[in-house]
Design a protein around this motif. Structure first.
Motif, mmCIF file in Angstrom:
data_model
loop_
_atom_site.group_PDB
_atom_site.id
_atom_site.type_symbol
_atom_site.label_atom_id
_atom_site.label_comp_id
_atom_site.label_asym_id
_atom_site.label_seq_id
_atom_site.Cartn_x
_atom_site.Cartn_y
_atom_site.Cartn_z
ATOM 1 N N ARG A 142 0.724 -1.203 0.036
ATOM 2 C CA ARG A 142 -0.029 0.030 -0.038
ATOM 3 C C ARG A 142 0.812 1.328 0.134
ATOM 4 O O ARG A 142 0.428 2.111 -0.649
ATOM 5 C CB ARG A 142 -0.842 0.094 1.125
ATOM 6 N N CYS A 143 1.963 1.233 0.779
ATOM 7 C CA CYS A 143 2.853 2.429 0.920
ATOM 8 C C CYS A 143 3.494 2.644 -0.813
ATOM 9 O O CYS A 143 3.927 3.628 -1.073
ATOM 10 C CB CYS A 143 4.033 2.238 1.857
ATOM 11 N N GLU A 144 4.029 1.581 -1.158
ATOM 12 C CA GLU A 144 4.476 1.516 -2.600
ATOM 13 C C GLU A 144 3.474 2.309 -3.491
ATOM 14 O O GLU A 144 4.043 2.991 -4.435
ATOM 15 C CB GLU A 144 5.041 0.351 -3.069
ATOM 16 N N SER A 145 2.196 1.771 -3.386
ATOM 17 C CA SER A 145 1.195 2.308 -4.389
ATOM 18 C C SER A 145 1.097 3.732 -4.089
ATOM 19 O O SER A 145 1.277 4.661 -5.055
ATOM 20 C CB SER A 145 -0.109 1.868 -4.257
ATOM 21 N N PHE A 146 1.068 4.139 -2.813
ATOM 22 C CA PHE A 146 1.140 5.871 -2.458
ATOM 23 C C PHE A 146 2.267 6.517 -3.019
ATOM 24 O O PHE A 146 2.003 7.632 -3.362
ATOM 25 C CB PHE A 146 0.917 5.766 -0.892
ATOM 26 N N ILE A 147 3.389 5.941 -2.933
ATOM 27 C CA ILE A 147 4.383 6.437 -3.194
ATOM 28 C C ILE A 147 4.416 6.799 -4.856
ATOM 29 O O ILE A 147 4.691 7.901 -5.580
ATOM 30 C CB ILE A 147 5.917 5.749 -2.837
ATOM 31 N N THR A 148 4.080 5.695 -5.535
ATOM 32 C CA THR A 148 3.977 5.685 -7.033
ATOM 33 C C THR A 148 2.911 6.569 -7.522
ATOM 34 O O THR A 148 3.207 7.495 -8.520
ATOM 35 C CB THR A 148 3.477 4.451 -7.778
ATOM 36 N N ALA A 149 1.726 6.537 -6.831
ATOM 37 C CA ALA A 149 0.525 7.638 -7.162
ATOM 38 C C ALA A 149 0.953 8.914 -7.210
ATOM 39 O O ALA A 149 0.764 9.894 -8.041
ATOM 40 C CB ALA A 149 -0.512 7.293 -6.441
ATOM 41 N N ASN A 150 1.765 9.286 -5.855
ATOM 42 C CA ASN A 150 2.123 10.868 -5.788
ATOM 43 C C ASN A 150 3.258 11.133 -6.936
ATOM 44 O O ASN A 150 3.528 12.218 -7.158
ATOM 45 C CB ASN A 150 2.569 10.847 -4.235
ATOM 46 N N GLY A 151 4.183 10.072 -7.186
ATOM 47 C CA GLY A 151 5.398 10.507 -8.044
ATOM 48 C C GLY A 151 4.571 10.695 -9.442
ATOM 49 O O GLY A 151 5.056 11.705 -10.323
ATOM 50 N N ALA A 152 3.475 10.051 -9.620
ATOM 51 C CA ALA A 152 2.733 10.371 -11.100
ATOM 52 C C ALA A 152 2.386 11.518 -11.136
ATOM 53 O O ALA A 152 2.656 12.248 -12.065
ATOM 54 C CB ALA A 152 1.733 9.027 -11.074
ATOM 55 N N ARG A 153 1.544 11.969 -9.828
ATOM 56 C CA ARG A 153 1.263 13.525 -9.996
ATOM 57 C C ARG A 153 2.271 14.377 -10.187
ATOM 58 O O ARG A 153 2.079 15.362 -10.702
ATOM 59 C CB ARG A 153 0.585 13.609 -8.990
ATOM 60 N N GLU A 172 2.616 13.413 -19.217
ATOM 61 C CA GLU A 172 2.278 14.357 -20.336
ATOM 62 C C GLU A 172 0.652 14.044 -20.721
ATOM 63 O O GLU A 172 -0.006 13.047 -20.062
ATOM 64 C CB GLU A 172 3.129 13.903 -21.615
ATOM 65 N N GLU A 173 0.118 14.645 -21.556
ATOM 66 C CA GLU A 173 -1.208 14.594 -21.862
ATOM 67 C C GLU A 173 -1.417 13.374 -22.338
ATOM 68 O O GLU A 173 -2.636 12.480 -21.666
ATOM 69 C CB GLU A 173 -1.893 15.619 -22.662
ATOM 70 N N LEU A 174 -0.731 12.659 -23.104
ATOM 71 C CA LEU A 174 -0.824 11.409 -23.474
ATOM 72 C C LEU A 174 0.443 10.668 -23.108
ATOM 73 O O LEU A 174 1.604 10.920 -23.429
ATOM 74 C CB LEU A 174 -0.926 11.152 -24.997
ATOM 75 N N LEU A 175 0.362 9.723 -22.127
ATOM 76 C CA LEU A 175 1.553 8.916 -21.424
ATOM 77 C C LEU A 175 1.653 7.895 -22.408
ATOM 78 O O LEU A 175 0.932 7.371 -23.149
ATOM 79 C CB LEU A 175 1.058 8.332 -20.250
ATOM 80 N N ARG A 176 3.206 7.750 -22.933
ATOM 81 C CA ARG A 176 3.488 6.785 -23.755
ATOM 82 C C ARG A 176 4.977 6.168 -23.407
ATOM 83 O O ARG A 176 5.815 6.789 -22.853
ATOM 84 C CB ARG A 176 3.891 7.534 -25.179
ATOM 85 N N CYS A 177 5.120 4.788 -23.471
ATOM 86 C CA CYS A 177 6.137 4.038 -23.246
ATOM 87 C C CYS A 177 6.823 3.294 -24.596
ATOM 88 O O CYS A 177 5.879 3.072 -25.499
ATOM 89 C CB CYS A 177 5.863 3.006 -22.307
ATOM 90 N N PRO A 208 -4.231 8.146 -21.948
ATOM 91 C CA PRO A 208 -4.146 9.479 -21.808
ATOM 92 C C PRO A 208 -4.036 9.761 -19.931
ATOM 93 O O PRO A 208 -4.443 8.768 -19.373
ATOM 94 C CB PRO A 208 -5.807 9.829 -21.935
ATOM 95 N N TRP A 209 -3.277 10.661 -19.831
ATOM 96 C CA TRP A 209 -3.233 11.129 -18.371
ATOM 97 C C TRP A 209 -4.526 11.025 -17.541
ATOM 98 O O TRP A 209 -4.575 10.799 -16.486
ATOM 99 C CB TRP A 209 -2.323 12.216 -18.255
ATOM 100 N N ALA A 210 -5.441 11.715 -18.314
ATOM 101 C CA ALA A 210 -6.880 11.717 -17.551
ATOM 102 C C ALA A 210 -7.432 10.504 -17.205
ATOM 103 O O ALA A 210 -7.688 10.343 -16.039
ATOM 104 C CB ALA A 210 -7.871 12.612 -18.372
ATOM 105 N N ALA A 211 -7.263 9.476 -17.938
ATOM 106 C CA ALA A 211 -7.336 8.042 -17.507
ATOM 107 C C ALA A 211 -6.584 7.521 -16.548
ATOM 108 O O ALA A 211 -7.187 6.843 -15.560
ATOM 109 C CB ALA A 211 -7.607 7.018 -18.787
ATOM 110 N N TYR A 212 -5.488 7.639 -16.502
ATOM 111 C CA TYR A 212 -4.720 7.397 -15.450
ATOM 112 C C TYR A 212 -4.775 7.898 -13.992
ATOM 113 O O TYR A 212 -5.120 7.269 -13.128
ATOM 114 C CB TYR A 212 -2.901 7.718 -15.743
#
Ligand SMILES: [Zn+2]
Length: 206
Positions: free
Chosen positions: A46-57, A73-78, A85-89
């Motif tokens: 759960r902590c890792e998810s929290f850290i990842t989600a805040n990193g994404a923001r 970015e507006e469209l996330l691409r790997c 789309p960032w909005a969906a993420y």
């Protein structure tokens, strides 16, 4: 490519009944290694998810398919072919208690680093106990710092009022791991700073 638009997944908050059993067992002076690890690793995920989600923001996230770092970015691409789309993420992390500022991130990073290398059950119990009794802090200059929400809301299932009432009712006893009652007393004082936020603390309650 089945994974081309895969959404990220986030570790859920930990069920109250597991935490309750953890404290009841500890109050009897019993170290149940399986239970301690079950809770410890659920909290760690759960902590890792929290850290990842805040990193994404903040601007960077791991690709949900291949873990490479992707810029926000507006469209996330790997390079592996994943895009979203960032909005969906962002929708997947909204209203999920996965948001907090640096003082919380620091507490969660410390737990993620320390728990896997804790050698004794007692060390693990104290790390878990300290984690779930942590707080968000507002930082407005050195003389004006103070506790705000308890981090338990980010880690344990339930609404804020329920989670606070739940932690208030946990079982402690003479056999509880030394240090846990001190954490509890400190938590209690921090909750009291904002006592009007919590139904179980309001002085005007019926
Ligand atoms: Zn990828």
């Amino acid at each position: 490519m089945d994974n081309a638009n895969r959404l990220p997944t986030w570790a859920p908050r930990v069920p109250k009944k597991l935490i309750r059993r953890f404290y009841e067992t500890d109050a009897k002076g019993i170290y149940d290694g399986d239970l301690i690890d079950e809770i410890g690793y659920a909290l760690l995920a759960r902590c890792e998810s929290f850290i990842t989600a805040n990193g994404a923001r903040a601007g960077e996230l791991p690709c949900p398919c291949c873990s490479q770092t992707v810029q926000r970015e507006e469209l996330l691409r790997c390079p592996c072919g994943w895009e979203l789309p960032w909005a969906a993420y962002f929708k997947t992390i909204q209203h999920t208690q996965l948001s907090g500022a640096e003082p919380v991130l620091e507490q969660f990073r410390d737990f993620v680093n320390a728990f896997p290398s804790a050698r004794t059950a007692r060390q693990k119990v104290l790390l878990i106990d300290r984690l779930i009794h942590g707080f968000h802090w507002y930082l407005r200059g050195k003389a004006d710092n103070g506790p705000t929400r308890p981090v338990a809301i980010n880690l344990i299932e339930g609404r804020m009022g329920d989670v606070v009432a739940f932690l208030e009712e946990l079982t402690y006893g003479d056999q509880s791991t030394p240090g846990t009652t001190d954490n509890r007393a400190e938590w209690d004082a921090n909750i009291d700073v904002n006592r009007n936020w919590y139904p179980s603390r309001r002085e005007d309650r019926a």
